[in-house]
Enzyme design. Sequence first.
Site, PDB file in Angstrom:
ATOM      1  N   ASN A 108       0.845  -1.205   0.000  1.00  0.00           N
ATOM      2  CA  ASN A 108       0.000   0.000   0.000  1.00  0.00           C
ATOM      3  C   ASN A 108       0.877   1.251   0.000  1.00  0.00           C
ATOM      4  O   ASN A 108       1.925   1.290   0.645  1.00  0.00           O
ATOM      5  CB  ASN A 108      -1.008  -0.002   1.155  1.00  0.00           C
ATOM      6  CG  ASN A 108      -0.392  -0.101   2.537  1.00  0.00           C
ATOM      7  OD1 ASN A 108       0.642  -0.711   2.726  1.00  0.00           O
ATOM      8  ND2 ASN A 108      -1.044   0.493   3.517  1.00  0.00           N
ATOM      9  N   GLU A 126      -3.102  -4.567  -2.997  1.00  0.00           N
ATOM     10  CA  GLU A 126      -3.605  -5.503  -4.011  1.00  0.00           C
ATOM     11  C   GLU A 126      -3.671  -4.853  -5.385  1.00  0.00           C
ATOM     12  O   GLU A 126      -3.327  -5.469  -6.400  1.00  0.00           O
ATOM     13  CB  GLU A 126      -5.012  -5.997  -3.628  1.00  0.00           C
ATOM     14  CG  GLU A 126      -5.078  -6.831  -2.359  1.00  0.00           C
ATOM     15  CD  GLU A 126      -5.260  -6.016  -1.085  1.00  0.00           C
ATOM     16  OE1 GLU A 126      -4.823  -4.843  -1.037  1.00  0.00           O
ATOM     17  OE2 GLU A 126      -5.831  -6.558  -0.130  1.00  0.00           O
ATOM     18  N   CYS A 158     -10.231  -5.184   0.597  1.00  0.00           N
ATOM     19  CA  CYS A 158     -11.342  -4.235   0.689  1.00  0.00           C
ATOM     20  C   CYS A 158     -12.243  -4.377  -0.548  1.00  0.00           C
ATOM     21  O   CYS A 158     -11.894  -5.064  -1.518  1.00  0.00           O
ATOM     22  CB  CYS A 158     -10.812  -2.806   0.809  1.00  0.00           C
ATOM     23  SG  CYS A 158     -10.285  -2.081  -0.751  1.00  0.00           S
ATOM     24  N   CYS A 184      -4.240   0.701  -2.372  1.00  0.00           N
ATOM     25  CA  CYS A 184      -4.054  -0.550  -1.627  1.00  0.00           C
ATOM     26  C   CYS A 184      -2.992  -1.433  -2.286  1.00  0.00           C
ATOM     27  O   CYS A 184      -2.788  -1.383  -3.510  1.00  0.00           O
ATOM     28  CB  CYS A 184      -5.351  -1.358  -1.588  1.00  0.00           C
ATOM     29  SG  CYS A 184      -6.680  -0.602  -0.648  1.00  0.00           S
ATOM     30  N   CYS A 234     -10.735  -3.476  -3.996  1.00  0.00           N
ATOM     31  CA  CYS A 234      -9.757  -4.487  -4.434  1.00  0.00           C
ATOM     32  C   CYS A 234     -10.453  -5.772  -4.866  1.00  0.00           C
ATOM     33  O   CYS A 234     -10.013  -6.435  -5.807  1.00  0.00           O
ATOM     34  CB  CYS A 234      -8.741  -4.752  -3.330  1.00  0.00           C
ATOM     35  SG  CYS A 234      -7.647  -3.334  -3.070  1.00  0.00           S
ATOM     36  N   GLU A 291       0.448   5.241   0.558  1.00  0.00           N
ATOM     37  CA  GLU A 291      -0.466   6.295   1.023  1.00  0.00           C
ATOM     38  C   GLU A 291      -0.018   7.670   0.538  1.00  0.00           C
ATOM     39  O   GLU A 291       1.031   7.827  -0.089  1.00  0.00           O
ATOM     40  CB  GLU A 291      -0.572   6.227   2.557  1.00  0.00           C
ATOM     41  CG  GLU A 291      -1.173   4.893   3.003  1.00  0.00           C
ATOM     42  CD  GLU A 291      -1.424   4.788   4.492  1.00  0.00           C
ATOM     43  OE1 GLU A 291      -0.932   5.643   5.262  1.00  0.00           O
ATOM     44  OE2 GLU A 291      -2.117   3.835   4.885  1.00  0.00           O
TER      45      GLU A 291
HETATM   46  N1  THU Z   1      -5.232  -1.489   2.648  1.00  0.00           N
HETATM   47  C1  THU Z   1      -4.689  -2.304   1.697  1.00  0.00           C
HETATM   48  O1  THU Z   1      -3.594  -2.043   1.179  1.00  0.00           O
HETATM   49  N2  THU Z   1      -5.391  -3.409   1.328  1.00  0.00           N
HETATM   50  C2  THU Z   1      -6.589  -3.786   1.866  1.00  0.00           C
HETATM   51  O2  THU Z   1      -7.183  -4.749   1.417  1.00  0.00           O
HETATM   52  C3  THU Z   1      -7.144  -3.034   2.993  1.00  0.00           C
HETATM   53  C4  THU Z   1      -6.510  -1.729   3.283  1.00  0.00           C
HETATM   54  C5  THU Z   1      -4.473  -0.304   3.049  1.00  0.00           C
HETATM   55  C6  THU Z   1      -5.102   1.000   2.631  1.00  0.00           C
HETATM   56  C7  THU Z   1      -4.510   1.957   3.652  1.00  0.00           C
HETATM   57  O3  THU Z   1      -3.241   2.384   3.181  1.00  0.00           O
HETATM   58  C8  THU Z   1      -4.303   1.095   4.891  1.00  0.00           C
HETATM   59  O4  THU Z   1      -4.369  -0.254   4.452  1.00  0.00           O
HETATM   60  C9  THU Z   1      -5.340   1.316   5.983  1.00  0.00           C
HETATM   61  O5  THU Z   1      -6.620   1.215   5.466  1.00  0.00           O
END
Ligand code: THU
Length: 160
Positions: free
Chosen positions: A61, A74, A111, A72, A114, A63
């Site tokens: 991920n 994925e 999520c 994310c 994804c 940000e």
């Molecule tokens: N996140 C992911 O990378 N994948 C997921 O399936 C769930 C959430 C990340 C997004 C964000 O950077 C952090 O986790 C908190 O939500």
Amino acid sequence: MHSEYKFSYEVFDSSDELSQEDAMLLNEARNTTKHSYAPYSRFRVAAVAKLSDGKIIAGTNQENASYPAGICAERVLLSSVSSQHPGATIETIAITYDNENGENNRPISPCGICRQSLQEYEYRQSHPIRLILGGMSGKVYIISKSSLLMPLAFTSDELK
Ligand code: THU
């Protein structure tokens, strides 16, 4: 008339119970969480794919100070595979996380956005994507096909 949707998945008490191949992929994902850029959530996610030719590709991920610009692990992974290995088939993806603010010993699952991306990728490659979901320790889930997480999905068929 009623319709029912059920799916089943495998539950393991720890990564020690996985096949050597699956344990290695999850371990690679655990090590890859350090490449996450998550200064805001401090929730470091890694998704690592095994392609049918044996190549291992990683996503984490990423940000942003403008929070919605973050992406994310994925979807970073799927974009990398599609761009760097066009036409390759993803067999399995291991997804894990290192939560610097709390516990990291139970599986997380992708999520909603994804899940949508995974199901379209599966459709494109006409081959199921197996998911290995785990934390840095603890239980591990194996889902035989990522689209099982997306019942009644909106797909490109709807746009015809
Ligand atoms: N996140 C992911 O990378 N994948 C997921 O399936 C769930 C959430 C990340 C997004 C964000 O950077 C952090 O986790 C908190 O939500």
